[in-house]
Write an enzyme that holds these catalytic residues in place. Structure first.
Site, PDB file in Angstrom:
ATOM      1  N   LYS A  35     -38.834  21.918 -21.781  1.00 42.75           N
ATOM      2  CA  LYS A  35     -38.102  20.816 -21.135  1.00 42.75           C
ATOM      3  C   LYS A  35     -37.075  21.379 -20.146  1.00 42.75           C
ATOM      4  CE  LYS A  35     -34.998  20.712 -25.132  1.00 42.75           C
ATOM      5  NZ  LYS A  35     -34.675  20.022 -26.399  1.00 42.75           N
ATOM      6  N   ARG A 133     -29.668  11.185 -34.002  1.00 40.68           N
ATOM      7  CA  ARG A 133     -29.812  11.186 -32.556  1.00 40.68           C
ATOM      8  C   ARG A 133     -31.044  10.369 -32.175  1.00 40.68           C
ATOM      9  NH1 ARG A 133     -30.604  16.805 -29.292  1.00 40.68           N
ATOM     10  NH2 ARG A 133     -32.668  16.698 -30.232  1.00 40.68           N
ATOM     11  N   TYR A 259      -8.824  26.115  -3.697  1.00 44.00           N
ATOM     12  CA  TYR A 259      -8.298  24.748  -3.777  1.00 44.00           C
ATOM     13  C   TYR A 259      -7.158  24.617  -4.778  1.00 44.00           C
ATOM     14  CZ  TYR A 259     -12.290  22.920  -1.122  1.00 44.00           C
ATOM     15  OH  TYR A 259     -13.212  22.646  -0.158  1.00 44.00           O
ATOM     16  N   MET A 307     -17.542  23.996  -4.407  1.00 46.17           N
ATOM     17  CA  MET A 307     -18.909  23.456  -4.443  1.00 46.17           C
ATOM     18  C   MET A 307     -19.952  24.550  -4.156  1.00 46.17           C
ATOM     19  SD  MET A 307     -20.623  20.319  -2.339  1.00 46.17           S
ATOM     20  CE  MET A 307     -19.372  19.147  -2.805  1.00 46.17           C
TER      21      MET A 307
HETATM   22  C1  LIG Z   1     -34.793  21.097 -27.429  1.00 42.28           C
HETATM   23  C2  LIG Z   1     -35.465  20.860 -28.715  1.00 42.28           C
HETATM   24  C3  LIG Z   1     -36.038  21.926 -29.440  1.00 42.28           C
HETATM   25  C4  LIG Z   1     -35.861  23.380 -29.061  1.00 42.28           C
HETATM   26  O1  LIG Z   1     -34.663  23.869 -29.638  1.00 42.28           O
HETATM   27  P1  LIG Z   1     -34.180  25.378 -29.455  1.00 42.28           P
HETATM   28  O2  LIG Z   1     -32.877  25.427 -30.187  1.00 42.28           O
HETATM   29  O3  LIG Z   1     -33.992  25.558 -27.982  1.00 42.28           O
HETATM   30  O4  LIG Z   1     -35.215  26.264 -30.003  1.00 42.28           O
HETATM   31  C5  LIG Z   1     -36.779  21.624 -30.565  1.00 42.28           C
HETATM   32  N1  LIG Z   1     -36.915  20.342 -30.983  1.00 42.28           N
HETATM   33  C6  LIG Z   1     -36.344  19.303 -30.346  1.00 42.28           C
HETATM   34  C7  LIG Z   1     -36.516  17.932 -30.881  1.00 42.28           C
HETATM   35  C8  LIG Z   1     -35.583  19.512 -29.210  1.00 42.28           C
HETATM   36  O5  LIG Z   1     -35.007  18.479 -28.587  1.00 42.28           O
END
Ligand SMILES: *Cc1c(COP(=O)(O)O)cnc(C)c1O
Length: 362
Positions: A35, A133, A259, A307
């Site tokens: 992801k 979650r 800045y 930036m």
């Molecule tokens: C992102 C994610 C993972 C991967 O977790 P890591 O700590 O990066 O290995 C696994 N399962 C779910 C549901 C996630 O959202």
């Protein structure tokens, strides 16, 4: 000519994948989490390399991330962890495998299958075992499974949940209670199904800290990118972020830098200007304690991150315009870089914007 570049080392990826896989029983499936563009790297390049190494599954957060893999020719199964209702059409078109995690999504999904006369679709079932979650909690599972079974159109390829504190061994009791709840709920679900879905729960730190949580598959993200060195030193960082000194400024005692004049020179100070800023994903948090490496020496970030640039103190470093600046690499990886300002490598890596060129090496 040197410039800002994010190197993605596929040899390091291979090393990490092989190392993590070696911790597993040979029959356990390996789901690689790609992801957020492969944790800020290049999800397509990473996925193709992992396919050559025998990965079983990919996971992405959203449908579009899976579409990108499909459009690059990847046929490996792809779990979408957090599919949204608006993306159901794409999920079906691209043969992605959605996670069913709420009544809202489930009902919309079943209606879509009905409306489009789709007889059968492969999905995954997400259980909330304590992270609170995403997923169906204990009290909702019965009703959700009933709906799924009575639709007659959904096949659950897997049942899964996510650990809340697998990296923190002080939370061992909580984690064990999550694992036990997962076992209880999944054995109920399995008793209702006429086929056997896979079970999975562990992320990277779960794999390393809780072998009893291996089940049929694991989902490794950060570890394959080489950033769980607190748990296992042998991992190698896949990401290296390098830039250059684009200008040297000879500031005088009393001069302010950047800045809002947040840094005042206590003495005459040589300043390096690095062409990377918050638009590239270097958070303003790094204005506080951030450090980079120049000619093997630590150099402090001074003034506020802008930036497009930030400034560093070149005191004691014999560096000139055009010289290399390393934010993180194999020696000092994104995990260490993140720690200097109290954040985590996940955030640093996924913040890296598309403005930074990715360069695949090895
Ligand atoms: C992102 C994610 C993972 C991967 O977790 P890591 O700590 O990066 O290995 C696994 N399962 C779910 C549901 C996630 O959202």
């Amino acid at each position: 000519m040197k410039k800002t570049v994010l190197e993605i080392d596929l040899k390091a990826l291979e090393h990490n994948f092989t190392l993590i896989a070696s911790k597993l029983k040979p029959e356990t499936k390996f789901m690689a989490v790609v992801k957020a563009n492969g944790y800020g790297s290049d999800s397509v390049a990473v996925a193709k390399k992992l396919i050559s190494l025998g990965v079983d599954y990919f996971a992405v957060a959203f449908a579009d991330e899976g579409v990108r893999l499909r459009e690059s020719g990847i046929k490996t199964p792809i779990l979408v962890l957090l599919p949204q209702v608006e993306s159901i059409k794409k999920i079906i078109k691209y043969k992605l495998e959605p996670s069913l995690y709420s009544f809202y999504f489930l009902e919309k999904f079943i209606s879509f299958l009905d409306l489009n006369s789709i007889d059968s679709f492969d999905c995954h079932f997400k259980i909330n075992s304590g992270l609170n979650r995403v997923g169906f909690n204990d009290g909702q599972v019965k009703k959700a499974i009933k709906k799924i079974i009575s639709s007659g159109k959904i096949k659950l390829l897997s049942l899964y949940s996510h650990l809340a504190a697998s990296e923190d061994l002080n939370e061992r009791n909580f984690t064990i209670s999550q694992i036990n709840l997962f076992k209880k709920i999944t054995s109920h679900i399995k008793s209702k199904l006429t086929y056997t879905p896979l079970l999975h729960m562990s992320n990277t730190s779960g794999i390393l800290n809780y072998p009893e949580c291996e089940f049929d598959m694991v989902r490794a993200g950060i570890g394959i990118y080489g950033c769980s060195n607190m748990l296992i030193k042998e991992l190698k960082a896949v990401h290296s972020l390098k830039s250059i000194i684009s200008q040297v400024i000879e500031a005088r005692e009393g001069d302010s830098i950047g800045y809002n004049r947040s840094f005042i020179c206590k003495e005459d100070t040589k300043i390096g200007v690095v062409p990377l800023g918050h638009a590239d994903g270097i958070s303003r948090e790094f204005s506080k304690n951030g450090q980079v490496y120049i000619m093997g020496k630590k150099s402090n970030i001074i003034g506020n991150i802008c930036m497009d640039v930030f400034m560093v103190n070149l005191k004691g470093i014999d560096a000139a315009e055009g010289d290399e600046v390393i934010l993180f690499d194999k020696q000092n990886n994104a995990e260490n870089f993140a720690l200097t300002v109290g954040t985590i490598s996940y955030e640093v890596l996924t913040n890296l914007s598309s403005r930074i060129e990715r360069k695949i090496i090895n």
